[in-house]
Design a protein around this motif. Sequence first.
Motif, short mmCIF file in Angstrom:
data_model
loop_
_atom_site.label_atom_id
_atom_site.label_comp_id
_atom_site.label_asym_id
_atom_site.label_seq_id
_atom_site.Cartn_x
_atom_site.Cartn_y
_atom_site.Cartn_z
N TRP A 185 -1.82 -64.80 -30.11
CA TRP A 185 -1.38 -63.85 -29.10
C TRP A 185 -2.18 -62.88 -28.84
CZ3 TRP A 185 4.68 -63.85 -28.10
CH2 TRP A 185 5.19 -65.20 -28.06
N LEU A 186 -2.17 -62.57 -27.43
CA LEU A 186 -2.87 -61.40 -27.01
C LEU A 186 -2.13 -60.68 -25.97
CD1 LEU A 186 -6.60 -63.34 -26.73
CD2 LEU A 186 -5.91 -61.37 -28.55
N PRO A 187 -2.74 -59.56 -25.65
CA PRO A 187 -1.79 -58.71 -24.56
C PRO A 187 -2.24 -59.03 -23.23
CG PRO A 187 -3.47 -57.34 -25.49
CD PRO A 187 -3.53 -58.64 -26.56
N GLY A 188 -3.31 -59.61 -22.97
CA GLY A 188 -3.84 -60.13 -21.75
C GLY A 188 -4.88 -61.57 -21.84
N CYS A 189 -4.95 -62.28 -20.83
CA CYS A 189 -5.44 -63.53 -20.60
C CYS A 189 -7.03 -63.55 -20.79
CB CYS A 189 -5.20 -64.29 -19.43
SG CYS A 189 -6.15 -65.64 -19.24
N HIS A 190 -7.68 -64.07 -21.76
CA HIS A 190 -9.06 -64.00 -22.17
C HIS A 190 -9.92 -64.67 -21.01
CE1 HIS A 190 -7.69 -67.61 -24.09
NE2 HIS A 190 -8.74 -68.01 -23.79
N ALA A 191 -9.09 -65.74 -20.29
CA ALA A 191 -9.67 -66.23 -19.33
C ALA A 191 -9.98 -65.74 -17.91
CB ALA A 191 -9.13 -67.52 -18.91
N CYS A 192 -8.71 -64.97 -17.54
CA CYS A 192 -8.66 -64.42 -16.22
C CYS A 192 -8.52 -62.72 -16.21
CB CYS A 192 -7.84 -65.02 -15.27
SG CYS A 192 -6.06 -64.88 -15.54
N GLY A 193 -8.14 -62.33 -17.35
CA GLY A 193 -7.74 -60.97 -17.54
C GLY A 193 -6.34 -60.65 -17.03
N GLY A 194 -5.68 -61.69 -16.91
CA GLY A 194 -4.13 -61.36 -16.18
C GLY A 194 -3.34 -60.88 -17.35
N PRO A 195 -2.50 -59.90 -16.87
CA PRO A 195 -1.48 -59.15 -18.09
C PRO A 195 -0.31 -60.03 -18.30
CG PRO A 195 -1.35 -58.06 -15.91
CD PRO A 195 -2.40 -59.08 -15.72
N ASP A 196 -0.03 -61.01 -17.48
CA ASP A 196 1.55 -61.49 -17.53
C ASP A 196 1.42 -62.68 -18.09
OD1 ASP A 196 2.61 -59.31 -16.04
OD2 ASP A 196 1.86 -60.23 -14.12
N TRP A 197 2.32 -63.25 -18.72
CA TRP A 197 2.45 -64.68 -19.60
C TRP A 197 3.91 -64.80 -19.80
CZ3 TRP A 197 4.91 -63.72 -24.19
CH2 TRP A 197 5.02 -62.67 -24.65
N ASP A 198 3.99 -66.32 -20.19
CA ASP A 198 5.25 -66.73 -20.54
C ASP A 198 4.80 -67.74 -21.79
OD1 ASP A 198 4.23 -69.27 -19.69
OD2 ASP A 198 5.47 -69.28 -17.88
N THR A 199 5.69 -68.67 -22.44
CA THR A 199 5.38 -69.25 -23.49
C THR A 199 5.78 -70.72 -23.25
OG1 THR A 199 7.46 -68.78 -24.33
CG2 THR A 199 5.90 -67.40 -24.99
N VAL A 200 5.03 -71.52 -23.99
CA VAL A 200 5.43 -73.20 -24.00
C VAL A 200 5.55 -73.27 -25.46
CG1 VAL A 200 4.25 -73.79 -21.80
CG2 VAL A 200 3.21 -73.79 -24.14
N GLU A 201 6.44 -74.30 -26.06
CA GLU A 201 6.85 -74.74 -27.23
C GLU A 201 5.94 -75.76 -27.57
OE1 GLU A 201 10.25 -75.82 -30.42
OE2 GLU A 201 10.85 -75.14 -28.18
N ALA A 202 5.11 -75.66 -28.70
CA ALA A 202 4.15 -76.72 -29.07
C ALA A 202 5.09 -77.99 -29.71
CB ALA A 202 3.41 -75.94 -30.35
N SER A 203 4.35 -79.17 -29.53
CA SER A 203 5.17 -80.34 -29.90
C SER A 203 5.02 -80.46 -31.26
CB SER A 203 4.35 -81.51 -29.22
OG SER A 203 3.01 -81.48 -29.89
N GLY A 204 4.33 -79.73 -32.01
CA GLY A 204 4.17 -80.14 -33.47
C GLY A 204 3.05 -80.90 -34.10
N GLU A 205 2.52 -81.46 -32.92
CA GLU A 205 1.27 -82.52 -33.39
C GLU A 205 0.12 -81.81 -33.31
OE1 GLU A 205 1.42 -85.79 -30.65
OE2 GLU A 205 3.54 -86.39 -31.61
N GLY A 206 -0.80 -82.11 -34.28
CA GLY A 206 -2.11 -81.62 -34.24
C GLY A 206 -2.93 -82.40 -35.27
N THR A 207 -4.37 -81.91 -35.12
CA THR A 207 -5.45 -82.72 -35.80
C THR A 207 -6.18 -81.76 -36.46
OG1 THR A 207 -5.69 -84.65 -34.16
CG2 THR A 207 -7.53 -84.14 -35.52
N LEU A 208 -6.67 -81.78 -37.87
CA LEU A 208 -7.36 -80.98 -38.61
C LEU A 208 -8.75 -80.86 -37.80
CD1 LEU A 208 -7.06 -79.08 -40.93
CD2 LEU A 208 -7.93 -80.72 -42.49
N TYR A 209 -9.21 -79.79 -37.43
CA TYR A 209 -10.37 -79.47 -36.93
C TYR A 209 -11.49 -79.02 -37.72
CZ TYR A 209 -14.05 -78.01 -33.52
OH TYR A 209 -15.09 -77.66 -32.59
#
Length: 286
Positions: A185-209
């Motif tokens: 989590w960060l206070p602002g977007c690293h892609a566009c610099g926007g300060p506003d955000w909401d959240t999505v809940e992860a599905s829980g599925e993943g792959t070991l990178y």
Amino acid sequence: MNAPMIRHWCEAMGDTGPAYTGPDAVAPPTMLQVWTMGGLTGHPGRAPAYDDLLGLLDGAGCTSVVATDCEQEYLRPLRPGDEITFDAVIESVSGRKTTKLGTGYFVTTRTDVRVGPDLVGTHRFRILKYAPARRPGSGTAAPDGRPERPLPVVNRDNAGFWEGVREHRLLIQRCTACGTLRHPWLPGCHACGGPDWDTVEASGEGTLYSYVVMHHPPFPAFDPPYAVGLVELAEGVRMIGNVVGVPYDRVRIGLPVRLAFRTFGEESVLPVWRAEGERGPREAAV
């Protein structure tokens, strides 16, 4: 030094800098510490002074450790084919300090890296070796008698993430301007610099990178060796967590994992990553 290790580093970090490829490639400067690491076997001829110091601090009650900072100085670029040597020394030990975590000592080590006789870089690494402060209403050991695990550091930027974890939900930040997901989590977007955000809940599925197996240093509340993985979530972001449900020496990149929540003591809930189809005690699957 070798080109494959540089390539692996750049892929893991997402660094596409043109200086790190081709016949005149140099190594990313921040790889300086990588070239001094001894792998799982360590450095067999290394003097035991550092381990002896940590043992003395353990004996003084400073049984916990946290990395505080590192400093690197780069004197010239390193290139594939360079053969490096290094000297590591204990540069300083502070007087006893009082911190929010507890009281203890800041220990600074310095590693001088050379190619032939020439100094090419310096790496300083500092830890706090401390006796944990007792929290109000909390003892010094978990119910099973083991030392308590350190609690995550919660601040205003990541408080929402840890609130979700306590509710057994893994929340990912999403920029409301461009839709980019981000973790941590960060206070602002690293892609566009926007300060506003909401959240999505992860599905829980993943792959070991990627992953590492922790053998040293030993921590009183942990049982090495254990695997710590960089997991790529189905949503596309990556996060770090313990890999459980499979022996550490059978952990492999590409392993399918699923989110679970493990309870430690009375206060701490942490997300862990379990091999698909497995579940352990004190865990809640997503």
